[in-house]
Motif scaffolding. Sequence first.
Motif, mmCIF file in Angstrom:
data_model
loop_
_atom_site.group_PDB
_atom_site.id
_atom_site.type_symbol
_atom_site.label_atom_id
_atom_site.label_comp_id
_atom_site.label_asym_id
_atom_site.label_seq_id
_atom_site.Cartn_x
_atom_site.Cartn_y
_atom_site.Cartn_z
ATOM 1 N N ALA A 29 -0.155 9.695 1.654
ATOM 2 C CA ALA A 29 -1.509 9.433 1.179
ATOM 3 C C ALA A 29 -2.106 8.148 1.761
ATOM 4 C CB ALA A 29 -1.537 9.356 -0.343
ATOM 5 N N THR A 30 -1.288 7.358 2.421
ATOM 6 C CA THR A 30 -1.759 6.083 2.983
ATOM 7 C C THR A 30 -2.292 6.289 4.390
ATOM 8 O OG1 THR A 30 -0.213 4.764 1.672
ATOM 9 C CG2 THR A 30 -1.056 3.767 3.685
ATOM 10 N N THR A 31 -3.459 5.764 4.639
ATOM 11 C CA THR A 31 -4.058 5.825 5.973
ATOM 12 C C THR A 31 -4.073 4.430 6.586
ATOM 13 O OG1 THR A 31 -6.289 5.420 5.129
ATOM 14 C CG2 THR A 31 -5.551 7.727 5.256
ATOM 15 N N VAL A 57 0.830 -1.205 0.000
ATOM 16 C CA VAL A 57 0.000 0.000 0.000
ATOM 17 C C VAL A 57 0.867 1.258 0.000
ATOM 18 C CG1 VAL A 57 -1.785 1.305 1.230
ATOM 19 C CG2 VAL A 57 -1.911 -1.191 1.140
ATOM 20 N N ARG A 104 -6.845 2.451 5.094
ATOM 21 C CA ARG A 104 -6.586 1.841 3.793
ATOM 22 C C ARG A 104 -5.790 0.543 3.947
ATOM 23 N NH1 ARG A 104 -4.652 5.621 -0.959
ATOM 24 N NH2 ARG A 104 -6.739 5.277 -1.775
ATOM 25 N N GLU A 106 10.587 7.576 -1.067
ATOM 26 C CA GLU A 106 10.237 8.271 0.173
ATOM 27 C C GLU A 106 11.418 8.641 1.069
ATOM 28 O OE1 GLU A 106 7.099 9.001 0.854
ATOM 29 O OE2 GLU A 106 5.837 7.579 -0.226
ATOM 30 N N ALA A 133 2.408 1.724 -3.423
ATOM 31 C CA ALA A 133 1.454 2.109 -4.459
ATOM 32 C C ALA A 133 0.939 3.534 -4.295
ATOM 33 C CB ALA A 133 0.279 1.134 -4.475
ATOM 34 N N HIS A 134 0.721 3.956 -3.054
ATOM 35 C CA HIS A 134 0.039 5.237 -2.820
ATOM 36 C C HIS A 134 0.907 6.302 -2.162
ATOM 37 C CE1 HIS A 134 -3.733 3.336 -3.961
ATOM 38 N NE2 HIS A 134 -3.427 2.322 -3.159
ATOM 39 N N GLY A 135 2.080 5.916 -1.659
ATOM 40 C CA GLY A 135 2.924 6.878 -0.962
ATOM 41 C C GLY A 135 2.601 6.926 0.519
ATOM 42 N N TYR A 136 3.576 7.293 1.317
ATOM 43 C CA TYR A 136 3.401 7.285 2.768
ATOM 44 C C TYR A 136 2.343 8.287 3.216
ATOM 45 C CZ TYR A 136 4.453 7.891 7.724
ATOM 46 O OH TYR A 136 4.350 7.989 9.085
ATOM 47 N N GLU A 156 -7.124 -3.326 3.040
ATOM 48 C CA GLU A 156 -6.375 -4.269 2.203
ATOM 49 C C GLU A 156 -6.085 -5.568 2.947
ATOM 50 O OE1 GLU A 156 -5.474 -4.127 -1.007
ATOM 51 O OE2 GLU A 156 -6.548 -2.228 -1.237
#
Length: 204
Positions: free
Chosen positions: A35-37, A27, A40, A116, A30-33, A44
């Motif tokens: 933007a990841t909650t 996750v 989320r 990152e 795919a989405h970046g640190y 998954e």
Amino acid sequence: MPTNKKKTQVTASPERRRELLATAAEVFAAHGYNATTVRRIADEAGLLAGSLYYHFDSKESMLDEILSAFLDELWQGYDAVLAAGLGPRETIEALVTESFREIDRHRAAVAIYQKESKHLAALPRFHYLTDSQQKFEKAWLGTLERGVVSGAFRADLDIRLTYRFVRDTVWVAASWYRPGGRHSPEEIARQYLSMVLDGIAVRA
């Protein structure tokens, strides 16, 4: 009279913990640190967001474990190569091969590290990323310089430019490599090394 009850934290089995971290790594990659909650990641993993907090106290702690595990294993391999007393070319070959093995084992973590690490290193918890990068640079630059001095590599080689080229072209493989594919990491490393060290043109 009311009593205070301590909350009991559920400890995941090592296997389940690895599964959760692997999911979180995918996750993050795919989405970046930012933007990841936690929600989320929990979605998954098939968990409620609150349930994930029984295993990890924050998304930061999950990322810390992901990157630490990757770098610890990377440096076990690199340190073994650097301590083996190999010649400069053989050292480069072994470092590249070990790098592709790490991409095979920790593809998502490598992708996170590449995208990152620069801004994560500014956070107190991730200062070790800067130390690792400096150590990484020293290992590669030292090997290339040793190769030039010994005559194993061309005398006109720009050491720092060569380092950046080798570093970037190796680790960018994390963006396309998939474990269990047609080629093993060792086979990819052999092809890569033949191009980097011997070129792609047929000699006259």
